[in-house]
Design a protein around this motif. Structure first.
Motif, PDB file in Angstrom:
ATOM      1  N   THR A 127      44.871  35.033  43.752  1.00  0.00           N
ATOM      2  CA  THR A 127      44.827  36.476  43.989  1.00  0.00           C
ATOM      3  C   THR A 127      45.230  36.775  45.420  1.00  0.00           C
ATOM      4  OG1 THR A 127      43.026  36.748  42.395  1.00  0.00           O
ATOM      5  CG2 THR A 127      43.387  38.553  43.944  1.00  0.00           C
ATOM      6  N   ILE A 170      46.135  40.090  47.938  1.00  0.00           N
ATOM      7  CA  ILE A 170      46.029  41.538  48.082  1.00  0.00           C
ATOM      8  C   ILE A 170      46.809  41.958  49.322  1.00  0.00           C
ATOM      9  CG2 ILE A 170      44.447  43.470  48.527  1.00  0.00           C
ATOM     10  CD1 ILE A 170      42.289  41.686  47.081  1.00  0.00           C
ATOM     11  N   LEU A 210      48.601  42.065  44.319  1.00  0.00           N
ATOM     12  CA  LEU A 210      48.082  43.422  44.217  1.00  0.00           C
ATOM     13  C   LEU A 210      48.489  44.195  45.461  1.00  0.00           C
ATOM     14  CD1 LEU A 210      45.710  41.476  42.753  1.00  0.00           C
ATOM     15  CD2 LEU A 210      44.763  43.740  42.373  1.00  0.00           C
ATOM     16  N   SER A 250      47.670  47.397  47.786  1.00  0.00           N
ATOM     17  CA  SER A 250      46.604  48.338  48.103  1.00  0.00           C
ATOM     18  C   SER A 250      47.166  49.439  49.006  1.00  0.00           C
ATOM     19  CB  SER A 250      45.457  47.611  48.813  1.00  0.00           C
ATOM     20  OG  SER A 250      44.377  48.483  49.038  1.00  0.00           O
ATOM     21  N   THR A 296      54.702  50.350  41.225  1.00  0.00           N
ATOM     22  CA  THR A 296      53.707  49.292  41.078  1.00  0.00           C
ATOM     23  C   THR A 296      52.950  49.455  39.765  1.00  0.00           C
ATOM     24  OG1 THR A 296      53.407  49.239  43.488  1.00  0.00           O
ATOM     25  CG2 THR A 296      51.688  48.204  42.134  1.00  0.00           C
ATOM     26  N   GLN A 353      48.161  46.291  39.025  1.00  0.00           N
ATOM     27  CA  GLN A 353      48.324  45.634  40.328  1.00  0.00           C
ATOM     28  C   GLN A 353      48.111  46.608  41.487  1.00  0.00           C
ATOM     29  OE1 GLN A 353      52.042  43.474  38.504  1.00  0.00           O
ATOM     30  NE2 GLN A 353      51.728  42.612  40.542  1.00  0.00           N
ATOM     31  N   LEU A 356      45.649  48.960  43.995  1.00  0.00           N
ATOM     32  CA  LEU A 356      44.349  49.201  44.616  1.00  0.00           C
ATOM     33  C   LEU A 356      44.464  50.393  45.563  1.00  0.00           C
ATOM     34  CD1 LEU A 356      43.269  45.547  45.584  1.00  0.00           C
ATOM     35  CD2 LEU A 356      42.510  46.872  43.603  1.00  0.00           C
ATOM     36  N   ASN A 401      40.296  47.514  38.770  1.00  0.00           N
ATOM     37  CA  ASN A 401      41.164  46.516  39.400  1.00  0.00           C
ATOM     38  C   ASN A 401      40.465  45.839  40.576  1.00  0.00           C
ATOM     39  OD1 ASN A 401      43.186  47.257  37.611  1.00  0.00           O
ATOM     40  ND2 ASN A 401      44.347  48.448  39.097  1.00  0.00           N
ATOM     41  N   ALA A 414      39.551  41.935  40.900  1.00  0.00           N
ATOM     42  CA  ALA A 414      40.164  41.132  41.963  1.00  0.00           C
ATOM     43  C   ALA A 414      39.118  40.453  42.830  1.00  0.00           C
ATOM     44  CB  ALA A 414      41.077  42.021  42.814  1.00  0.00           C
TER      45      ALA A 414
END
Length: 299
Positions: free
Chosen positions: A191, A193, A213, A215, A235, A239, A241, A289, A293
Motif C-alpha cells: 500500500t 499513499i 492511492l 490523497s 483517479t 484509489q 483519499l 478507502n 488502507a
C-alpha cells in the motif's frame, strides 16, 4: 444580514483593507455542513495545537461533529513522531504515521532508526511516513537534506514499510520522476499513499496504474488547480483519499486561514464537484478507502 456577519462588520470598522485581510487570515473557517463518513487521511495534530490529551480531544470532537470520525496524525521529524504516537494513545479516534520528512532526512542516525522501528511496531501506528523527496526546499533552505541523502533515507523508509507490512505515506514536491523511479527500483510496499497529490494527469495515471492511492487536500479546490482537478477526476474511486494536511492548505474560499480536520468536508465537497458525484456518497467511499488502507476499525 445574520448576527455573525454584523459582528464581523463591526470588528472591521476603522481598519484598512490590508488590516482586514490580515485579521481574517488569522481566523479559523466556520464549521461546514456535516458530511458523515469521512476520515482525515493526513493531518498534523501537534502543529494544530494538539499537544495535550485535552487539546487533541477538542480538535477531534469538532471534526467528529461535522462527520470526520477518525484522523491520521503525521510526523515530519522524530520529535513530531513522539507527539503523533502519544496522540494516538490519548484518543481512540486518532491514529499515527511516523517517519522523517525528506527535508529532515539527514537526521536519520542509528538512534532514530531504532526509535522509528520501535514506533512502527505500535498498534496505533498505521503508516510509515511522511517520507519521499522534496526538491523545492533544497534550493531554499540551508538545513534541507540534499537529494542524494533524501533518496537514501527514502529507500530506508520503503524497506521499513515492507518489513512492517504497513502503508507507505509519500511526500513529493517537485520530484515526480525521481520519486517514482526510486519506488520502482526499491519495489513498492503493498500500500502506497501519495499524500497531498500534486501531480498532473500523466503522473496520476502512472500512480493509478501502479495501484497507489492518491490523497487530495484543499489544493484541489484552489482556483488555479486545473491540472490537479484533472488528476482527481481520472483517479478511480477505490484509489481516492481526502485529507486536510492541517494546519496547511485550507480549502477555498478560506485559503490562507488556519486549517483543522473539521474543515475536511469543504475539500470532500470540492472533490465531489470535480468528479460530478454526490458529496454524501463520495464521503462514505472516501472513509471506507481510508479505513481499508490503514486498517482502521469501524467506529
Amino acid at each position: 444580514m445574520n448576527d455573525a456577519q454584523g459582528v464581523e462588520q463591526d470588528a472591521d470598522q476603522g481598519l484598512s483593507a490590508k488590516e482586514i485581510r490580515k485579521r481574517r487570515r488569522r481566523e479559523p473557517p466556520p464549521d461546514p455542513q456535516p458530511l458523515p463518513g469521512l476520515v482525515d487521511a493526513h493531518t498534523h495534530l501537534a502543529a494544530c495545537g494538539g499537544r495535550t490529551r485535552e487539546a487533541v480531544a477538542e480538535i477531534v470532537d469538532r471534526a467528529e461533529a461535522v462527520g470526520v470520525s477518525q484522523v491520521v496524525t503525521v510526523a515530519d521529524d522524530i520529535v513530531d513522531a513522539r507527539w503523533a504516537v502519544a496522540a494516538a494513545h490519548w484518543d481512540r479516534r486518532v491514529f499515527a504515521a511516523v517517519g522523517l520528512h525528506p527535508t529532515h532526512a539527514a537526521d536519520l542516525n542509528e538512534a532514530n532508526r531504532a526509535e522509528l522501528e520501535q514506533m512502527v511496531a505500535d498498534d496505533r501506528v498505521v503508516a510509515v511516513g511522511e517520507t519521499g523527496l522534496d526538491y523545492y526546499w533544497t534550493t531554499r533552505s540551508d538545513t534541507c537534506a540534499d537529494p542524494a541523502t533524501q533518496k537514501d533515507v527514502f529507500a530506508w523508509h520503503i524497506d521499513l514499510a515492507k518489513r512492517s507490512g504497513k502503508p507507505l505515506m509519500i511526500h513529493n514536491r517537485e520530484a515526480d520522476r525521481d520519486l517514482l523511479d526510486v519506488l520502482a527500483a526499491e519495489g513498492s510496499p503493498e500500500t502506497v499513499i501519495m499524500h497531498c497529490f500534486s501531480g498532473d494527469a500523466e503522473i496520476a495515471r502512472e500512480c493509478v496504474d501502479r495501484g497507489y492511492l492518491l490523497s487530495f487536500a484543499g489544493t484541489v479546490s484552489f482556483v488555479n488547480a486545473g491540472p490537479l482537478r484533472e488528476a482527481a477526476s481520472l483517479t478511480p474511486e477505490a484509489q481516492l483519499l481526502v485529507e486536510t494536511d492541517a494546519p496547511f492548505l485550507t480549502p477555498h474560499p478560506y485559503r490562507g486561514q488556519p486549517n483543522q480536520s473539521y474543515c475536511l468536508p469543504y475539500t470532500a465537497r470540492a472533490l465531489a464537484e470535480v468528479r460530478g458525484v454526490s458529496a454524501e456518497d463520495l464521503a462514505v467511499a472516501l472513509g471506507a478507502n481510508a479505513r481499508r488502507a490503514y486498517g482502521l476499525p469501524l467506529q
